[in-house]
Scaffold this motif. Structure first.
Motif, PDB file in Angstrom:
ATOM      1  N   PHE A 238     -18.122 -41.286 -23.538  1.00  0.00           N
ATOM      2  CA  PHE A 238     -18.519 -40.702 -24.819  1.00  0.00           C
ATOM      3  C   PHE A 238     -17.883 -39.322 -25.036  1.00  0.00           C
ATOM      4  O   PHE A 238     -17.784 -38.854 -26.132  1.00  0.00           O
ATOM      5  CB  PHE A 238     -20.033 -40.419 -24.826  1.00  0.00           C
ATOM      6  CG  PHE A 238     -20.901 -41.618 -24.936  1.00  0.00           C
ATOM      7  CD1 PHE A 238     -21.336 -42.041 -26.170  1.00  0.00           C
ATOM      8  CD2 PHE A 238     -21.307 -42.305 -23.815  1.00  0.00           C
ATOM      9  CE1 PHE A 238     -22.154 -43.143 -26.279  1.00  0.00           C
ATOM     10  CE2 PHE A 238     -22.127 -43.397 -23.914  1.00  0.00           C
ATOM     11  CZ  PHE A 238     -22.555 -43.824 -25.153  1.00  0.00           C
ATOM     12  N   LEU A 239     -17.577 -38.664 -23.939  1.00  0.00           N
ATOM     13  CA  LEU A 239     -17.471 -37.207 -24.023  1.00  0.00           C
ATOM     14  C   LEU A 239     -16.079 -36.652 -24.277  1.00  0.00           C
ATOM     15  O   LEU A 239     -15.935 -35.493 -24.631  1.00  0.00           O
ATOM     16  CB  LEU A 239     -18.060 -36.575 -22.744  1.00  0.00           C
ATOM     17  CG  LEU A 239     -19.560 -36.855 -22.587  1.00  0.00           C
ATOM     18  CD1 LEU A 239     -20.068 -36.302 -21.274  1.00  0.00           C
ATOM     19  CD2 LEU A 239     -20.352 -36.241 -23.741  1.00  0.00           C
ATOM     20  N   ARG A 240     -15.037 -37.462 -24.082  1.00  0.00           N
ATOM     21  CA  ARG A 240     -13.708 -36.918 -24.363  1.00  0.00           C
ATOM     22  C   ARG A 240     -13.062 -37.690 -25.498  1.00  0.00           C
ATOM     23  O   ARG A 240     -13.494 -38.781 -25.835  1.00  0.00           O
ATOM     24  CB  ARG A 240     -12.841 -36.941 -23.111  1.00  0.00           C
ATOM     25  CG  ARG A 240     -12.688 -38.303 -22.481  1.00  0.00           C
ATOM     26  CD  ARG A 240     -12.023 -38.207 -21.152  1.00  0.00           C
ATOM     27  NE  ARG A 240     -10.815 -37.393 -21.213  1.00  0.00           N
ATOM     28  CZ  ARG A 240     -10.092 -37.068 -20.151  1.00  0.00           C
ATOM     29  NH1 ARG A 240     -10.471 -37.458 -18.963  1.00  0.00           N
ATOM     30  NH2 ARG A 240      -8.991 -36.361 -20.278  1.00  0.00           N
ATOM     31  N   ARG A 241     -12.046 -37.088 -26.101  1.00  0.00           N
ATOM     32  CA  ARG A 241     -11.375 -37.766 -27.205  1.00  0.00           C
ATOM     33  C   ARG A 241     -10.594 -38.965 -26.684  1.00  0.00           C
ATOM     34  O   ARG A 241     -10.086 -38.941 -25.566  1.00  0.00           O
ATOM     35  CB  ARG A 241     -10.405 -36.805 -27.910  1.00  0.00           C
ATOM     36  CG  ARG A 241     -11.092 -35.782 -28.794  1.00  0.00           C
ATOM     37  CD  ARG A 241     -10.038 -35.052 -29.611  1.00  0.00           C
ATOM     38  NE  ARG A 241      -9.341 -35.952 -30.507  1.00  0.00           N
ATOM     39  CZ  ARG A 241      -9.742 -36.258 -31.732  1.00  0.00           C
ATOM     40  NH1 ARG A 241     -10.851 -35.731 -32.209  1.00  0.00           N
ATOM     41  NH2 ARG A 241      -9.048 -37.086 -32.483  1.00  0.00           N
ATOM     42  N   TYR A 242     -10.494 -40.000 -27.518  1.00  0.00           N
ATOM     43  CA  TYR A 242      -9.773 -41.183 -27.048  1.00  0.00           C
ATOM     44  C   TYR A 242      -8.279 -40.919 -26.908  1.00  0.00           C
ATOM     45  O   TYR A 242      -7.580 -41.646 -26.210  1.00  0.00           O
ATOM     46  CB  TYR A 242     -10.058 -42.420 -27.906  1.00  0.00           C
ATOM     47  CG  TYR A 242      -9.677 -42.338 -29.374  1.00  0.00           C
ATOM     48  CD1 TYR A 242      -8.357 -42.326 -29.771  1.00  0.00           C
ATOM     49  CD2 TYR A 242     -10.668 -42.317 -30.361  1.00  0.00           C
ATOM     50  CE1 TYR A 242      -8.021 -42.276 -31.108  1.00  0.00           C
ATOM     51  CE2 TYR A 242     -10.343 -42.267 -31.699  1.00  0.00           C
ATOM     52  CZ  TYR A 242      -9.017 -42.249 -32.070  1.00  0.00           C
ATOM     53  OH  TYR A 242      -8.679 -42.191 -33.400  1.00  0.00           O
ATOM     54  N   ASP A 243      -7.792 -39.870 -27.580  1.00  0.00           N
ATOM     55  CA  ASP A 243      -6.370 -39.540 -27.434  1.00  0.00           C
ATOM     56  C   ASP A 243      -6.178 -38.306 -26.558  1.00  0.00           C
ATOM     57  O   ASP A 243      -5.166 -37.625 -26.645  1.00  0.00           O
ATOM     58  CB  ASP A 243      -5.730 -39.337 -28.809  1.00  0.00           C
ATOM     59  CG  ASP A 243      -6.424 -38.259 -29.621  1.00  0.00           C
ATOM     60  OD1 ASP A 243      -7.404 -37.676 -29.116  1.00  0.00           O
ATOM     61  OD2 ASP A 243      -5.997 -37.986 -30.753  1.00  0.00           O
ATOM     62  N   GLY A 244      -7.171 -38.017 -25.718  1.00  0.00           N
ATOM     63  CA  GLY A 244      -7.135 -36.761 -24.960  1.00  0.00           C
ATOM     64  C   GLY A 244      -6.588 -36.871 -23.545  1.00  0.00           C
ATOM     65  O   GLY A 244      -6.520 -35.874 -22.833  1.00  0.00           O
TER      66      GLY A 244
END
Lengths: 325, 249
Positions: B114-120
């Protein structure tokens, strides 16, 4: 500099504007509404709470594509749990919100384990059935819930031990707004996460998601529980601010209205949920004020017009107008 | 230990209808096997039995010697079996980039996060860009898949499936519906597949089959009629009769 690198350089700026602008507009809108309509704070607080509720449904329907007509189940459980907690345990509002969230999440988990195995019409029917069972239970458990008379005697303490709930509703307004703001920020993080992308994948093509190895059922239950927790918070807010939990919290019409508000604003966009709620409740308020017997006509025509001319909801209106140029 | 995929005496019935009968075959590492046969022969059903979308009525399927016959589809994908769809099945309202990114995130077990961006994640992003470049999809990366031409969608289908880094790849009619002007894109992409990848191609287009397969299995009425090299198959009288008619001399 090539065209591609110019576009690549502009992308972070666009993302920055898209990140910060909407919350700023929301905050500014709340201040303007607060100063312009000081005698309508109660109504505006109801809109804010309903926005929280519709946002929770957006995660489930708009992002994961799970169509239910029983979202009031989680809202009602959150409301009753927070109301009972305030009466019997603690009058602290934030603790009450946590209890509401836990109750919403719990009922979403218990019912979701069954519901998320169903699809289409079966899912719609089962979700309605769950809400009806809960409504009947609340009605029969008169000694605990107050039955058809509703749960009364809720008296809340000050928010953070500082801000007392006042007669005009200033504290309630800002309290509801802060909760909405936090929920919105949390949901923005969730929908931009790998989990959020997976939900959009599930909505687009469940069979393809299965074919890339996604445990579909677990992801859907997780989304349902998260949505349920937020719906529970909306219910808890209602209980705390109105000091009453009506049996109508489980009403089928409430679940249906939430879906209409979301479709009206635009599903799967978060801000569409806010716009849909604002427009639906404002039009409802004004139309019912003018003609208390025929206001549904106005809502009906409005929804028809949006579904026919703006299938992606009111939030797509600016883009559609730009395309007309 | 035996590596690759082994299918042993697999049958599938739908009520009284037998759509797969006693099929036995091996797909070792590096195989380029084509499964051909007339419409209704049970080719797609067989593919679905391998991927786990269907459970066999009898028989067993082994991956590297382990029986996977009872495992659900998601678990088999995690173990290294992947399939493209006969009719393009993509995330139509997502961009081409997200269509490639999502299977990579799933393969890396990130989609519960949940916690990080999917493009991160830079490693994931690097792989996304590399895959897009490999399939010449970079110029289309930000387009929504639903706006692409069908031939381009077939390429995305292939890129998406290969993003799972499978060891066993099933291509269900990869060139179906692709205009002949674009079919070379698909053929080139199949030819560029990693050498150690085991590929099963279900296809009607014989030109494609003979170009990429080194072994051909002919399936008729749910059972294997004959199997062999492309040359053996092209000279087999039963196959010639099946495809060219009984009177062909």
């Amino acid at each position: 500099m090539s065209a591609n690198s110019t576009i690549a350089a502009a992308r972070p700026q666009i993302r920055g504007a898209a990140t910060f602008l909407p919350p700023i507009i929301l905050l500014a809108g709340a201040f303007v509404a607060f100063w312009l309509f000081p005698y309508d704070l109660g109504f505006m607080t109801r809109i804010l709470i309903m926005m929280v509720f519709v946002l929770s449904f957006d995660l489930i329907l708009g992002y994961a594509g799970i169509a239910t007509l029983g979202h009031a189940a989680m809202y009602g459980c959150g409301a009753y749990a927070a109301g009972l907690f305030a009466i019997h345990v603690s009058a602290d509002p934030l603790l009450g919100l946590a209890i509401g969230a836990a109750a919403g999440a719990l009922i979403a988990l218990v019912s979701g384990l069954l519901l998320m195995r169903a699809h289409g019409l079966s899912l719609l029917m089962l979700s309605i059935a769950v809400t009806m069972v809960l409504q009947e239970t609340a009605s029969k458990a008169r000694g605990i819930t107050g039955g058809a008379d509703g749960l009364t005697g809720i008296s809340m303490g000050p928010v953070l031990g500082i801000f007392e709930f006042d007669f005009i509703g200033k504290t309630a307004f800002w309290y509801a707004f802060c909760v909405l703001f936090v929920i919105l920020l949390v949901l923005r993080v969730v929908v931009a996460s790998p989990f959020g992308l997976a939900l959009r994948g599930i909505k687009d093509s469940p069979s393809r998601m299965r074919a890339i190895g996604t445990p579909l059922y677990r992801r859907k239950v997780a989304a349902y529980v998260l949505g349920g927790a937020i719906a529970g918070i909306a219910g808890a807010l209602t209980a705390q601010i109105t000091s009453l939990v009506s049996i109508e919290a489980f009403n089928f019409a409430l679940s249906a209205e939430v879906m209409v508000m979301l479709v009206l604003g635009g599903a799967g966009r978060l801000y569409g949920a806010l716009i849909g709620t604002l427009v639906f409740m404002t039009v409802h308020h004004i139309a019912a004020g003018i003609d208390p017997f025929n206001w549904l006509f106005v809502i009906g025509f409005m929804v028809l017009a949006v579904v026919f001319f703006l299938p992606e909801g009111l939030i797509s209106l600016p883009k559609r107008l730009m395309r007309l140029d | 230990m035996t590596t690759g995929l082994q299918v042993r005496n697999v049958s599938k019935n739908f009520g009284g209808l037998r759509v797969a009968r006693d099929i036995t075959l091996d797909l070792p590492a590096g195989a380029r096997t084509a499964l051909i046969g007339p419409n209704g022969a049970g080719k797609t059903t067989f593919a679905n039995l391998i991927i786990g979308a269907l459970e066999p009525t009898s028989g067993s399927i082994y991956l590297d010697g382990h029986d996977i016959s009872k495992l659900p589809e998601a678990t088999r994908v995690g173990a290294g079996i992947a399939k493209t769809f006969q009719i393009t099945n993509l995330f139509r309202s997502l961009s081409v980039r997200d269509n490639v990114r999502l299977p990579i995130l799933e393969r890396e077990r990130r989609t519960a996060s949940f916690l990080r961006r999917y493009d991160g994640d830079s490693a994931v992003e690097e792989e996304v860009e590399k895959t897009l470049a490999e399939f010449q999809l970079l110029p289309l990366a930000d387009h929504l898949v639903r706006n692409l031409a069908y031939g381009q969608q077939r390429l995305v289908e292939l890129a998406l499936t290969l993003s799972l880094k499978p060891r066993i790849l099933i291509l269900d009619e990869p060139a179906a519906g692709v205009p002949s002007s674009d079919s070379h894109l698909i053929i080139d992409a199949i030819k560029r597949l990693p050498a150690d990848l085991s590929v099963l191609i279900i296809e009607h287009d014989m030109e494609l089959v003979f170009e990429v397969a080194n072994r051909i299995i002919v399936l008729v009425n749910g059972t294997i009629l004959v199997e062999g090299t492309p040359q053996e198959i092209s000279q087999d009288p039963k196959v010639r009769e099946l495809y060219l008619g009984a009177g062909h001399g």
